[in-house]
Design a protein around this motif. Structure first.
Motif, mmCIF file in Angstrom:
data_model
loop_
_atom_site.group_PDB
_atom_site.id
_atom_site.type_symbol
_atom_site.label_atom_id
_atom_site.label_comp_id
_atom_site.label_asym_id
_atom_site.label_seq_id
_atom_site.Cartn_x
_atom_site.Cartn_y
_atom_site.Cartn_z
ATOM 1 N N TYR A 1 0.816 -1.212 0.000
ATOM 2 C CA TYR A 1 0.000 0.000 0.000
ATOM 3 C C TYR A 1 0.851 1.264 0.000
ATOM 4 C CZ TYR A 1 -3.859 -3.181 1.043
ATOM 5 O OH TYR A 1 -4.785 -4.191 0.992
ATOM 6 N N ILE A 2 1.964 1.222 0.708
ATOM 7 C CA ILE A 2 2.852 2.392 0.695
ATOM 8 C C ILE A 2 3.517 2.527 -0.671
ATOM 9 C CG2 ILE A 2 4.836 3.501 1.780
ATOM 10 C CD1 ILE A 2 2.176 3.337 3.431
ATOM 11 N N GLY A 3 3.837 1.406 -1.307
ATOM 12 C CA GLY A 3 4.339 1.447 -2.676
ATOM 13 C C GLY A 3 3.342 2.104 -3.610
ATOM 14 N N MET A 4 2.059 1.765 -3.452
ATOM 15 C CA MET A 4 1.003 2.386 -4.254
ATOM 16 C C MET A 4 0.924 3.885 -3.972
ATOM 17 S SD MET A 4 -1.916 -0.562 -3.736
ATOM 18 C CE MET A 4 -3.239 0.511 -4.297
ATOM 19 N N ALA A 5 1.032 4.255 -2.688
ATOM 20 C CA ALA A 5 0.960 5.669 -2.317
ATOM 21 C C ALA A 5 2.130 6.456 -2.899
ATOM 22 C CB ALA A 5 0.943 5.799 -0.796
ATOM 23 N N LEU A 6 3.328 5.902 -2.817
ATOM 24 C CA LEU A 6 4.513 6.576 -3.360
ATOM 25 C C LEU A 6 4.401 6.772 -4.866
ATOM 26 C CD1 LEU A 6 7.302 4.804 -1.296
ATOM 27 C CD2 LEU A 6 6.854 7.257 -1.319
ATOM 28 N N LYS A 7 3.970 5.730 -5.556
ATOM 29 C CA LYS A 7 3.826 5.826 -7.008
ATOM 30 C C LYS A 7 2.805 6.895 -7.378
ATOM 31 C CE LYS A 7 3.057 3.025 -11.158
ATOM 32 N NZ LYS A 7 2.794 1.660 -11.666
ATOM 33 N N PHE A 8 1.705 6.943 -6.656
ATOM 34 C CA PHE A 8 0.672 7.949 -6.926
ATOM 35 C C PHE A 8 1.216 9.356 -6.694
ATOM 36 C CE2 PHE A 8 -2.712 10.730 -5.330
ATOM 37 C CZ PHE A 8 -3.558 10.718 -6.430
ATOM 38 N N ILE A 9 1.930 9.553 -5.592
ATOM 39 C CA ILE A 9 2.468 10.881 -5.284
ATOM 40 C C ILE A 9 3.426 11.342 -6.378
ATOM 41 C CG2 ILE A 9 3.972 12.168 -3.699
ATOM 42 C CD1 ILE A 9 2.763 10.425 -1.425
ATOM 43 N N GLU B 1 2.684 17.140 -9.894
ATOM 44 C CA GLU B 1 2.454 18.402 -10.586
ATOM 45 C C GLU B 1 0.989 18.824 -10.522
ATOM 46 O OE1 GLU B 1 4.391 18.854 -14.307
ATOM 47 O OE2 GLU B 1 6.290 18.064 -13.582
ATOM 48 N N LYS B 2 0.256 18.183 -9.624
ATOM 49 C CA LYS B 2 -1.103 18.615 -9.289
ATOM 50 C C LYS B 2 -1.067 19.094 -7.840
ATOM 51 C CE LYS B 2 -3.032 15.060 -12.321
ATOM 52 N NZ LYS B 2 -3.861 13.818 -12.387
ATOM 53 N N ASN B 3 -2.086 19.801 -7.437
ATOM 54 C CA ASN B 3 -2.122 20.330 -6.070
ATOM 55 C C ASN B 3 -2.535 19.219 -5.109
ATOM 56 O OD1 ASN B 3 -2.049 22.005 -3.889
ATOM 57 N ND2 ASN B 3 -3.849 23.205 -4.455
ATOM 58 N N LEU B 4 -1.626 18.274 -4.880
ATOM 59 C CA LEU B 4 -1.908 17.084 -4.088
ATOM 60 C C LEU B 4 -2.145 17.405 -2.623
ATOM 61 C CD1 LEU B 4 0.489 14.179 -5.119
ATOM 62 C CD2 LEU B 4 -1.985 14.275 -5.372
ATOM 63 N N LYS B 5 -3.065 16.682 -2.028
ATOM 64 C CA LYS B 5 -3.314 16.731 -0.596
ATOM 65 C C LYS B 5 -3.227 15.303 -0.042
ATOM 66 C CE LYS B 5 -4.690 21.147 -0.336
ATOM 67 N NZ LYS B 5 -4.540 21.552 -1.741
ATOM 68 N N VAL B 6 -3.085 15.187 1.263
ATOM 69 C CA VAL B 6 -3.025 13.869 1.891
ATOM 70 C C VAL B 6 -4.303 13.086 1.612
ATOM 71 C CG1 VAL B 6 -2.792 12.608 4.061
ATOM 72 C CG2 VAL B 6 -1.454 14.692 3.678
ATOM 73 N N ILE C 1 5.199 15.055 0.476
ATOM 74 C CA ILE C 1 4.646 15.775 -0.679
ATOM 75 C C ILE C 1 5.272 17.162 -0.773
ATOM 76 C CG2 ILE C 1 2.547 16.815 -1.624
ATOM 77 C CD1 ILE C 1 0.987 14.475 -0.382
ATOM 78 N N PHE C 2 5.387 17.833 0.358
ATOM 79 C CA PHE C 2 5.976 19.177 0.418
ATOM 80 C C PHE C 2 7.403 19.175 -0.133
ATOM 81 C CE2 PHE C 2 8.629 22.139 2.851
ATOM 82 C CZ PHE C 2 7.987 23.350 2.619
ATOM 83 N N ILE D 1 8.908 20.860 -3.696
ATOM 84 C CA ILE D 1 10.027 21.804 -3.757
ATOM 85 C C ILE D 1 11.113 21.283 -4.698
ATOM 86 C CG2 ILE D 1 11.876 22.884 -2.416
ATOM 87 C CD1 ILE D 1 9.077 24.073 -1.954
ATOM 88 N N GLU D 2 11.334 19.968 -4.699
ATOM 89 C CA GLU D 2 12.307 19.366 -5.606
ATOM 90 C C GLU D 2 11.914 19.611 -7.057
ATOM 91 O OE1 GLU D 2 13.321 14.807 -6.603
ATOM 92 O OE2 GLU D 2 13.710 15.352 -4.511
ATOM 93 N N LYS D 3 10.632 19.408 -7.375
ATOM 94 C CA LYS D 3 10.146 19.644 -8.741
ATOM 95 C C LYS D 3 10.203 21.129 -9.088
ATOM 96 C CE LYS D 3 9.016 15.492 -10.096
ATOM 97 N NZ LYS D 3 9.653 14.851 -11.275
#
Length: 390
Positions: free
Chosen positions: A283-291, A296-301, A331-332, A336-338
């Protein structure tokens, strides 16, 4: 008109990027005349021969790769400014074109830690300063999190070429012996290509079993690699510009008040060789891939929560265990990296970059950038880009 001798390897992107910066400065403050001297002149002519030629040509300065026993003070004594590229070790009596090599190593370690790795390796040279210090920075950053590094270090470039090309080899045996999946940082892109080729020959899958990261971001080498090689980019062209500025100062001041030029690492450029997330937690692998796919979208938790069948508290706890960061902070930092990547790779304004990242408040992202980088986006761009750095 300044007459400058260049003794560097223009067959590698580092050398050509330095030259771009040097020539840009000369176009702005020159004109300068250049003599490109092949590096084998070090062996065939020696310091005395190069000095004799420089005096006959009435050269004002030299930028080049020199061995540490070259007695470069002889050039200074003759009124010829000299700046050494530390291709083996730093010189002690003349200025160097050097780098914050340990910082590049730390950057590589942080990059792999964010991807969830628990096993790490470094491939390079024992007796070359830029490799040794990158390995030290890599190891020191990982030690903070309680991890150790598997090392394979050569003592010569000839040795490294033999060990990856011919099989079976000590390098291929080492790669097969490593725990998998593993994050491997190579000291530069040349050695990174050795790893990707050795893995291909020994049927080790990249990035599934070994994720490989180089340094220099040489477009030719990184894209020649199979798969394409991720790499840490350097502000080499800016370093060339600052080298020319220092050389100009030394010529005018008769070799007084010189200092080292430090080429800084700027960012990790991700290609296929590291495009994976190493965690046994599905599940964390899925979360990382999604993030990473949607940064480049205004992602939220809450957006991440919708992708995995976990309660918020469970997601946060498991995410922190894998990455060392809360979801929001991860995400933050990635945003900043991007943002930083777009600052250095595009001419977009701060507002336009914010819009590209799905953010409507450019002032807020600029404030957040300052919290991480310690300066404004404009100041950061000026620091690393020649066109903005006059």
């Amino acid at each position: 008109m300044n007459k400058i001798i260049l003794i560097t390897d223009l067959g590698e992107e580092y050398g050509t990027s330095l030259l771009k910066g040097i020539t840009k400065y000369s176009q702005e403050f020159g004109p300068w005349a250049f003599c490109r001297m092949p590096t084998y002149y070090r062996e065939t002519m020696g310091t005395e021969g190069i000095l004799k030629w420089a005096k006959e040509w009435e050269a004002n300065g030299i930028v080049g790769q020199f061995y540490n026993n070259s007695n470069l003070e002889k050039f200074l004594a003759e009124g010829i400014a000299v700046i050494a590229q530390d291709f083996k070790e730093r010189q002690h009596n003349v200025p160097n074109i050097t780098g914050d090599y340990a910082r590049a190593g730390r950057m590589g370690a942080s990059y792999f830690l964010r991807k969830g790795y628990e096993h790490f390796a470094f491939y390079g040279f024992k007796n070359i300063v830029w490799s040794r210090e990158r390995g030290q920075g890599f190891e020191e950053e990982l030690a903070k999190e309680g991890y150790k590094v598997h090392y394979f270090e050569h003592t010569s470039d000839l040795e490294s070429r033999k060990l990856w090309y011919y099989k079976p080899s000590a390098l291929s045996d080492w790669l097969k012996s490593l725990p998998k999946p593993i994050a491997l940082m190579a000291c530069d892109d040349n050695q990174g290509m050795h790893i990707t080729e050795a893995c291909r020959l020994t049927k080790i899958r990249i990035p599934e079993e070994v994720a490989v990261l180089g340094v220099d971001n040489s477009e030719m080498l990184c894209n020649l690699s199979d798969p394409p090689l991720s790499s840490i980019a350097l502000d080499t062209e800016k370093g060339g510009y600052e080298t020319a500025r220092l050389l100009d100062h030394m010529i005018k001041s008769k070799n007084k008040d010189f200092y080292d030029v430090v080429v800084e690492p700027t960012q990790v450029v991700t290609r296929n060789s590291t495009d994976i997330y190493a965690t046994k937690d599905e599940y964390i692998g899925m979360a990382l891939k999604f993030i990473h796919n949607n940064i480049e979208k205004n992602l939220k938790v809450d957006d991440v929560l919708k992708q995995v069948p976990l309660a918020r508290r469970s997601l946060e706890k498991r995410f922190y265990k894998v990455t060392g960061y809360p979801v929001y902070e991860y995400i933050f930092n990635l945003r900043i990296e991007k943002f930083t990547q777009k600052l250095l790779e595009t001419d977009l304004s701060i507002f336009e970059i914010a819009m590209d990242l799905g953010l409507n408040d450019s002032k807020n992202i600029a404030r957040q950038f300052g919290q991480i980088k310690g300066c404004t986006p404009t100041q950061y761009r000026k620091k690393y880009l020649i066109d903005q750095g006059k």
